[in-house]
Design a protein around this motif. Sequence first.
Motif, PDB file in Angstrom:
ATOM      1  N   ASP A 221      35.318  69.237  -6.813  1.00 42.34           N
ATOM      2  CA  ASP A 221      36.032  68.274  -5.957  1.00 42.34           C
ATOM      3  C   ASP A 221      35.902  67.094  -6.611  1.00 42.34           C
ATOM      4  N   VAL A 222      36.812  65.944  -6.316  1.00 39.92           N
ATOM      5  CA  VAL A 222      36.718  64.839  -7.031  1.00 39.92           C
ATOM      6  C   VAL A 222      37.340  63.526  -5.911  1.00 39.92           C
ATOM      7  N   ALA A 223      36.515  62.689  -5.327  1.00 42.16           N
ATOM      8  CA  ALA A 223      36.824  61.766  -4.539  1.00 42.16           C
ATOM      9  C   ALA A 223      37.144  60.500  -5.444  1.00 42.16           C
ATOM     10  N   VAL A 224      38.411  60.086  -5.346  1.00 41.09           N
ATOM     11  CA  VAL A 224      38.848  58.760  -6.007  1.00 41.09           C
ATOM     12  C   VAL A 224      39.004  57.645  -4.978  1.00 41.09           C
ATOM     13  N   LEU A 225      38.131  56.559  -5.230  1.00 42.86           N
ATOM     14  CA  LEU A 225      38.097  55.376  -4.157  1.00 42.86           C
ATOM     15  C   LEU A 225      39.183  54.721  -4.508  1.00 42.86           C
ATOM     16  N   CYS A 226      39.987  54.009  -3.383  1.00 44.14           N
ATOM     17  CA  CYS A 226      40.851  53.224  -3.471  1.00 44.14           C
ATOM     18  C   CYS A 226      40.862  52.200  -2.465  1.00 44.14           C
ATOM     19  N   GLU A 227      41.060  50.694  -2.988  1.00 45.65           N
ATOM     20  CA  GLU A 227      40.825  49.805  -2.022  1.00 45.65           C
ATOM     21  C   GLU A 227      42.131  49.704  -1.104  1.00 45.65           C
ATOM     22  N   GLY A 228      42.152  49.502   0.154  1.00 43.95           N
ATOM     23  CA  GLY A 228      42.978  49.309   1.061  1.00 43.95           C
ATOM     24  C   GLY A 228      43.378  50.801   1.288  1.00 43.95           C
ATOM     25  N   ASP A 229      44.786  51.050   1.353  1.00 44.94           N
ATOM     26  CA  ASP A 229      45.458  52.492   1.480  1.00 44.94           C
ATOM     27  C   ASP A 229      45.888  52.816   0.341  1.00 44.94           C
ATOM     28  N   PRO A 230      45.707  54.071  -0.147  1.00 41.69           N
ATOM     29  CA  PRO A 230      45.941  54.784  -1.340  1.00 41.69           C
ATOM     30  C   PRO A 230      47.434  54.883  -1.862  1.00 41.69           C
ATOM     31  N   PHE A 231      48.315  54.623  -0.873  1.00 45.35           N
ATOM     32  CA  PHE A 231      49.606  54.940  -0.989  1.00 45.35           C
ATOM     33  C   PHE A 231      50.241  53.505  -0.898  1.00 45.35           C
ATOM     34  N   PHE A 232      49.710  52.491  -0.756  1.00 46.36           N
ATOM     35  CA  PHE A 232      50.180  51.063  -0.676  1.00 46.36           C
ATOM     36  C   PHE A 232      49.696  50.139  -1.706  1.00 46.36           C
ATOM     37  N   TYR A 233      50.505  50.291  -2.873  1.00 48.20           N
ATOM     38  CA  TYR A 233      50.157  49.527  -4.125  1.00 48.20           C
ATOM     39  C   TYR A 233      48.762  50.166  -4.619  1.00 48.20           C
ATOM     40  N   GLY A 234      48.307  51.113  -4.258  1.00 42.80           N
ATOM     41  CA  GLY A 234      47.012  51.679  -4.969  1.00 42.80           C
ATOM     42  C   GLY A 234      47.196  52.533  -6.344  1.00 42.80           C
ATOM     43  N   SER A 235      46.065  52.043  -7.048  1.00 42.45           N
ATOM     44  CA  SER A 235      46.040  52.643  -8.229  1.00 42.45           C
ATOM     45  C   SER A 235      46.066  54.122  -8.192  1.00 42.45           C
ATOM     46  N   TYR A 236      45.476  54.815  -7.054  1.00 39.73           N
ATOM     47  CA  TYR A 236      45.193  56.123  -7.040  1.00 39.73           C
ATOM     48  C   TYR A 236      46.554  56.774  -6.915  1.00 39.73           C
TER      49      TYR A 236
END
Length: 247
Positions: free
Chosen positions: A105-120
């Motif tokens: 399993d891999v958890a990718v950290l993302c500032e804010g929300d992942p689906f709102f301008y997130g690099s994720y």
Amino acid sequence: MNAETKTGCLWGVGVGPGDPELMTLKAARILGSTRLIAFFAKQGRPGNARTIAAGLLRDDAEELRLEYPFTTEISLNDPRYHLDMDAFYDSAAEQLAGRLAAGEDVAVLCEGDPFFYGSYMYLHDRLAARFPVRVIAGVTGMSGCWTAAGAPITHGDDILSVLPGTLPEEALTQKLAAADAAVVMKVGRNLPKIRRALAAAGQLERALYVERGTMAGERIERLADRDEAAETPYFAIILVPGRRGKR
């Protein structure tokens, strides 16, 4: 691990706008139980999402830094930008794909929300069809900023416009002039252009400048009062609150 496919699960974890206490309970739980943690960072920087999540990772966590190819802002119109960023996200996705295929399993950290301008999102686009994926919503940066500023952003039937500061000045001016309420993101070196557009749209006096909202070093002021020569960091946002007064 996914029991049926024997592959790992990709977690997109929204860690919120900066204050670790604004992270969701679910995000904290997943970060505390997942051994492999991936995060984006500029070369030589700790990574903002990694900094937010610092106190929640397992003691034996393995960290995978995904370093951006650029260390300073580069124009979206520069032909290198899309070529190099596409190659970067392709490479990052394949790194994670190898670990997921091996059952991790891999958890990718993302500032804010992942689906709102997130690099994720760019990893999600490349991997979601191949592996099990779970995304944990996060408090957005703009939400954290308008709360920190004590500025209700929309009232009644106000329409909120969220605009990237990278837009051409004429387009920014037109959209700001038509907005009931607005948030301008991707400020940085675009601030002089954004300021001119706000003035031309008759919105400058209403605009608030928020720097590092909810983080250490937070700064909030009327944009009209801000020294035009002052340096603007990456973590800055412009708010134009909507209707004021009683309904």
